[in-house]
Design an enzyme around this catalytic site. Structure first.
Site, PDB file in Angstrom:
ATOM      1  CB  SER A 129      -8.587 -17.149  27.096  1.00  0.00           C
ATOM      2  OG  SER A 129      -8.749 -18.503  27.492  1.00  0.00           O
ATOM      3  CE  LYS A 156     -10.392 -14.341  23.935  1.00  0.00           C
ATOM      4  NZ  LYS A 156     -10.815 -12.960  24.281  1.00  0.00           N
TER       5      LYS A 156
END
Length: 228
Positions: A129, A156
């Site tokens: 992400s 992430k």
């Protein structure tokens, strides 16, 4: 036949990625924690199911042993399983978020490496992400700037870094991370935003179907490489 394993694939982006790869002729293994949901998804798609909880070493080992016994190799691995880490920003919640979103990548990758090495075109895709990108979260023009998900973002960042480090240590295997785009799934339901999962799945599929001379060690979205 291209043998593919997708973690967390009983719904959302993982499910749609499985559907699209099946249409391209892949043999797809849907990995899911919940046996009933995983089997239902696999039956609906015409895929195969393996029980796989990325936070459990025994579950991961068993899933890869099943694929090894049936196929003898793995060509494509898609790290899709993930959680937002909502709730209190405390130790237990942080441990859960990192265990799923980052440590789970290590568990599954390490178990899969012997099978990936038997492939003529081994490919690993991490659904990461841009919420984990310093560039994005410090840019007022980006939606990530106002995203209140510290644990998700941090985990992430770790997922993307693991992708780069694996690409460096495993030069015979392509490792790339992807920002699939803001997607309307169970994960984002609380925010009421996002496009259809099949649109974002196309972004994942592009990296899952790279030629042997394709890139490795990158972080991309549908437009190309993303600063992070």
């Amino acid at each position: 036949m291209t043998i593919t394993l997708i973690t967390g694939a009983n719904k959302g982006i993982g499910f749609e990625t499985a559907r699209q790869l099946l249409a391209l002729g892949h043999v797809v293994y849907i990995g899911a924690r919940d046996i009933e949901r995983g089997e239902k998804a696999a039956t609906e798609l015409g895929a195969r199911f393996v029980q796989l909880d990325v936070t459990d070493d025994a579950s991961v080992s068993s899933a890869l042993a099943t694929i090894d016994s049936a196929e003898g190799r793995l060509d494509v691995l898609v790290h899709n399983a993930g959680i937002l880490g909502l709730g209190a920003t405390d130790g237990p919640t942080a441990l859960q978020a990192f265990d799923t979103n980052a440590v789970g990548i290590v568990r599954v990758t390490e178990a899969a490496l012997p099978l990936l090495r038997k492939s003529s075109n081994p490919t690993v895709v991490t659904v990461s992400s841009s919420a984990g990108s310093f560039w994005a979260v410090t840019n007022p023009d980006r939606p990530e700037f106002n995203l209140p998900l510290a644990l998700y973002s941090a985990s992430k960042s770790a997922a993307t870094m693991l992708t780069v480090q694996y690409a460096k240590s495993q030069p015979g295997i392509k490792f790339n991370a992807i920002e699939p785009g803001t997607t309307a799934t169970d994960l984002t339901a609380a925010f009421g935003v996002g496009r259809a999962p099949e649109e974002s799945a196309r972004v994942v599929v592009r990296l899952a179907t790279l030629d042997a001379d394709g890139p490795t060690g990158t972080f991309q979205d549908e437009h190309g490489e993303v600063p992070w």
